[in-house]
Scaffold this motif. Structure first.
Motif, PDB file in Angstrom:
ATOM      1  N   THR A   1       0.907  -1.354  -0.193  1.00 56.51           N
ATOM      2  CA  THR A   1       0.050  -0.114  -0.102  1.00 56.51           C
ATOM      3  C   THR A   1       0.890   1.343   0.175  1.00 56.51           C
ATOM      4  N   ASN A   2       0.318   2.279  -0.453  1.00 54.30           N
ATOM      5  CA  ASN A   2       0.743   3.720  -0.397  1.00 54.30           C
ATOM      6  C   ASN A   2       0.179   4.650  -0.012  1.00 54.30           C
ATOM      7  N   GLY A   3      -0.952   4.139   0.791  1.00 55.53           N
ATOM      8  CA  GLY A   3      -1.978   4.979   1.464  1.00 55.53           C
ATOM      9  C   GLY A   3      -3.299   5.546   0.412  1.00 55.53           C
ATOM     10  N   LYS A   4      -2.847   5.650  -1.012  1.00 57.35           N
ATOM     11  CA  LYS A   4      -3.983   5.862  -1.840  1.00 57.35           C
ATOM     12  C   LYS A   4      -4.282   4.629  -2.435  1.00 57.35           C
ATOM     13  N   GLU A   5      -3.702   3.576  -2.504  1.00 52.51           N
ATOM     14  CA  GLU A   5      -3.944   2.183  -2.994  1.00 52.51           C
ATOM     15  C   GLU A   5      -3.543   1.195  -2.249  1.00 52.51           C
ATOM     16  N   LEU A   6      -4.398   0.039  -2.231  1.00 47.97           N
ATOM     17  CA  LEU A   6      -3.981  -0.997  -1.669  1.00 47.97           C
ATOM     18  C   LEU A   6      -4.100  -2.249  -2.262  1.00 47.97           C
ATOM     19  N   LYS A   7      -3.428  -3.309  -2.373  1.00 45.15           N
ATOM     20  CA  LYS A   7      -3.435  -4.423  -3.114  1.00 45.15           C
ATOM     21  C   LYS A   7      -2.940  -5.587  -2.362  1.00 45.15           C
ATOM     22  N   TYR A   8      -3.607  -6.870  -2.314  1.00 40.13           N
ATOM     23  CA  TYR A   8      -3.264  -8.040  -1.490  1.00 40.13           C
ATOM     24  C   TYR A   8      -2.891  -9.162  -2.572  1.00 40.13           C
ATOM     25  N   GLY A   9      -2.139 -10.211  -1.706  1.00 38.15           N
ATOM     26  CA  GLY A   9      -1.992 -11.386  -2.360  1.00 38.15           C
ATOM     27  C   GLY A   9      -1.670 -12.309  -1.161  1.00 38.15           C
ATOM     28  N   THR A  10      -0.934 -13.510  -1.412  1.00 34.25           N
ATOM     29  CA  THR A  10      -0.341 -14.298  -0.493  1.00 34.25           C
ATOM     30  C   THR A  10       0.963 -14.887  -0.866  1.00 34.25           C
ATOM     31  N   THR A  11       1.360 -15.778  -0.274  1.00 31.21           N
ATOM     32  CA  THR A  11       2.817 -16.381  -0.459  1.00 31.21           C
ATOM     33  C   THR A  11       3.075 -16.927  -1.913  1.00 31.21           C
ATOM     34  N   GLY A  12       3.802 -16.383  -2.767  1.00 30.82           N
ATOM     35  CA  GLY A  12       4.133 -16.688  -4.027  1.00 30.82           C
ATOM     36  C   GLY A  12       3.532 -16.107  -5.057  1.00 30.82           C
ATOM     37  N   THR A  13       2.464 -15.036  -4.659  1.00 28.68           N
ATOM     38  CA  THR A  13       1.491 -14.484  -5.653  1.00 28.68           C
ATOM     39  C   THR A  13       2.367 -13.677  -6.578  1.00 28.68           C
ATOM     40  N   ALA A  14       2.196 -13.837  -8.004  1.00 28.40           N
ATOM     41  CA  ALA A  14       3.095 -13.064  -8.752  1.00 28.40           C
ATOM     42  C   ALA A  14       2.629 -11.639  -8.896  1.00 28.40           C
ATOM     43  N   ASN A  15       3.270 -10.733  -9.481  1.00 27.87           N
ATOM     44  CA  ASN A  15       2.983  -9.150  -9.410  1.00 27.87           C
ATOM     45  C   ASN A  15       1.565  -9.108 -10.160  1.00 27.87           C
ATOM     46  N   LYS A  16       1.350  -9.647 -11.251  1.00 24.27           N
ATOM     47  CA  LYS A  16       0.009  -9.471 -12.122  1.00 24.27           C
ATOM     48  C   LYS A  16      -1.228 -10.064 -11.320  1.00 24.27           C
ATOM     49  N   PHE A  17      -1.110 -10.816 -10.287  1.00 21.70           N
ATOM     50  CA  PHE A  17      -2.282 -11.361  -9.429  1.00 21.70           C
ATOM     51  C   PHE A  17      -2.456 -10.544  -8.319  1.00 21.70           C
ATOM     52  N   TYR A  18      -1.561  -9.731  -7.869  1.00 17.60           N
ATOM     53  CA  TYR A  18      -1.910  -8.721  -6.662  1.00 17.60           C
ATOM     54  C   TYR A  18      -3.321  -8.005  -6.989  1.00 17.60           C
ATOM     55  N   ALA A  19      -4.289  -7.918  -6.157  1.00 19.59           N
ATOM     56  CA  ALA A  19      -5.674  -7.378  -6.646  1.00 19.59           C
ATOM     57  C   ALA A  19      -6.312  -6.262  -5.560  1.00 19.59           C
ATOM     58  N   VAL A  20      -6.930  -5.847  -5.744  1.00 15.47           N
ATOM     59  CA  VAL A  20      -7.818  -4.732  -5.115  1.00 15.47           C
ATOM     60  C   VAL A  20      -8.834  -5.336  -4.423  1.00 15.47           C
ATOM     61  N   TRP A  21      -9.113  -5.061  -3.079  1.00 14.19           N
ATOM     62  CA  TRP A  21     -10.450  -5.674  -2.100  1.00 14.19           C
ATOM     63  C   TRP A  21     -11.540  -4.726  -2.316  1.00 14.19           C
ATOM     64  N   LYS A  22     -12.656  -5.229  -2.606  1.00 11.36           N
ATOM     65  CA  LYS A  22     -13.921  -4.219  -2.596  1.00 11.36           C
ATOM     66  C   LYS A  22     -15.000  -4.744  -1.535  1.00 11.36           C
ATOM     67  N   GLU A  23     -15.247  -4.097  -0.786  1.00 19.44           N
ATOM     68  CA  GLU A  23     -16.230  -4.641   0.355  1.00 19.44           C
ATOM     69  C   GLU A  23     -17.726  -4.535  -0.419  1.00 19.44           C
ATOM     70  N   LYS A  24     -18.277  -5.747  -0.831  1.00 17.54           N
ATOM     71  CA  LYS A  24     -19.559  -5.616  -1.277  1.00 17.54           C
ATOM     72  C   LYS A  24     -20.901  -6.077  -0.352  1.00 17.54           C
ATOM     73  N   GLY A  25     -21.951  -5.302  -0.498  1.00 17.09           N
ATOM     74  CA  GLY A  25     -22.851  -5.542   0.375  1.00 17.09           C
ATOM     75  C   GLY A  25     -22.678  -4.331   1.570  1.00 17.09           C
ATOM     76  N   THR A  26     -21.795  -3.546   1.505  1.00 16.58           N
ATOM     77  CA  THR A  26     -21.837  -2.452   2.473  1.00 16.58           C
ATOM     78  C   THR A  26     -21.712  -1.414   1.825  1.00 16.58           C
ATOM     79  N   ASN A  27     -22.486  -0.260   2.216  1.00 14.77           N
ATOM     80  CA  ASN A  27     -22.552   0.945   1.567  1.00 14.77           C
ATOM     81  C   ASN A  27     -21.140   1.735   2.150  1.00 14.77           C
ATOM     82  N   GLN A  28     -20.543   2.534   1.067  1.00 12.80           N
ATOM     83  CA  GLN A  28     -19.205   3.128   1.454  1.00 12.80           C
ATOM     84  C   GLN A  28     -19.481   4.096   2.515  1.00 12.80           C
ATOM     85  N   GLU A  29     -20.644   4.747   2.649  1.00 15.35           N
ATOM     86  CA  GLU A  29     -20.703   5.833   3.572  1.00 15.35           C
ATOM     87  C   GLU A  29     -20.795   5.074   5.155  1.00 15.35           C
TER      88      GLU A  29
END
Length: 396
Positions: A204-232
């Motif tokens: 993360t750099n504050g503005k963006e956060l990406k996640y993976g797990t052990t051995g995850t290749a660069n291209k498979f790091y992903a953004v998490w979005k919380e579904k079912g919850t209003n951002q407000e």
């Protein structure tokens, strides 16, 4: 020699991440205490005293209707076995550790003697059924040694076991730089063994956060979005967490562990939530972290995989549908069906495997049976192979 902490990086991303985790209930462990619990050896990664105390607390066994505790030696031996498991490559060792931690993947047993008889009893490293019955800790600037020396920005522990690593960058640096650093640190030339324990890796750099797990290749790091919850609604909760003041003594210790670069910094309780905050809350809330670990990690043909948010929320809806029975006016009990829509290449097979894994792990469901119908032989082979790779048998 290890690099000094970057002031902008610490102020913009690392400190705010630590603040949020502390207010989520994680406890801070000072760097000096972290090293003491590792026996002064940066090549050890488990916090042994924390682990021993909590593992004694969450474990017991029964013989002839009486409940017993494991001995202190049994506990220490189990920790020592986990710490010194033979390294056989990054993913193979990670799978061995995962199987030892996960009761339904093999787990750990300890032999005990009573009345002249020997029994094998199950032993837990994590209480997955009661997430808050575990200890969650964080530390900053974790010194780790393998063939090379590294110092991840944040390490999170569950019952003394390193479960997550966070690499922070300042806002002007792209998260791909943090991903490069994360993957470099897992290479044989640096310190791969630390990452055999971890389940969640975050950049993360504050503005963006990406996640993976052990051995995850660069291209498979992903953004998490919380579904079912209003951002407000999410931001309202985050604002309350951000506004919560951290104990002064703890905050001073955090600043001290950042090599004095932030010695005069003060907690900003009036700032607005960021994408980093949203991702950290979604992934690191204790119950979510353990849910992801237990139900949404797979080893598929030598690759460790962690679900994407679409798969996670789809499977949760499927599980809720399975759990909810409805009784009609005629007294007939039945469940509603459902449809999960996938596009080509979006992970249908893995979603099926994760769903079946979650069914098996669900204590409310016994002996689940899943029927898979395909319309093509190549698709049938693909799904069969995916289940086999993930150690789930598919009967034809």
């Amino acid at each position: 020699m290890l690099e000094q902490v970057n002031f902008d990086e610490a102020k913009q991303s690392q400190l705010t991440f630590i603040e949020l985790l502390l207010n989520l209930g994680y406890k801070y462990i000072p760097a000096i205490e972290v090293m003491r619990q590792r026996g002064g050896d940066a090549g050890n990664f488990i916090l042994t005293d924390i682990a021993a105390k909590k593992l004694m607390d969450i474990n017991s066994y029964e013989v002839d209707g009486a409940e017993y505790k494991f001995s202190g030696k049994d506990i220490r031996d189990a920790i020592d076995e986990l710490e010194h498991i033979q390294y056989e490559g990054l993913i193979d060792t990670a799978q061995k550790i995962y199987n030892m931690i996960m009761p339904t993947s093999g787990g750990k047993t300890i032999k005990v003697s009573h009345g002249g008889k020997t029994f094998s009893k199950n032993f837990r490293f994590i209480d997955f059924e009661n997430p808050l019955n575990n200890d969650f800790h964080i530390t900053a600037e974790f010194e780790a040694s393998g063939k090379g020396n590294i110092r991840p920005d944040i390490v999170c522990f569950v019952n003394g076991i390193p479960f997550a690593v966070v690499e922070n960058k300042k806002s002007s640096v792209a998260t791909v730089e943090a991903i490069n650093q994360m993957n470099r640190n897992q290479s044989p030339e640096f310190c791969p063994k630390l990452y055999t324990y971890t389940q969640l890796l975050v950049t993360t750099n504050g503005k963006e956060l990406k996640y993976g797990t052990t051995g995850t290749a660069n291209k498979f790091y992903a953004v998490w979005k919380e579904k079912g919850t209003n951002q407000e609604v999410l931001d309202t909760r985050l604002t309350k967490l951000i506004q919560k003041a951290i104990n002064d003594d703890i905050y001073v210790q955090v600043l001290a562990d950042l090599n004095g670069y932030t010695a005069n910094h003060t907690q900003k309780t009036d700032r607005l939530p960021t994408e980093q905050d949203r991702g950290a809350l979604s992934l690191f809330e204790p119950k979510r972290l353990l849910d992801l670990t237990k139900n949404y990690i797979l080893f598929d043909a030598g690759v460790k995989k962690l679900s994407r948010y679409q798969q996670y929320f789809a499977i949760h809806k499927m599980l809720n549908r399975v759990d909810n029975e409805e009784t009609s006016e005629g007294g007939i009990t039945r469940r509603k069906g459902g449809l999960v829509w996938h596009t080509q290449g979006s992970g249908k097979s893995l979603t099926m495997v994760m769903f079946v894994k979650a069914l098996i792990e669900d204590p409310k469901i016994s002996n689940p049976r899943v029927i898979i119908v395909t319309d093509r032989r190549d698709l049938d082979r693909q799904i069969k192979d995916t289940f086999k790779n993930c150690n789930l048998k598919k009967e034809v």
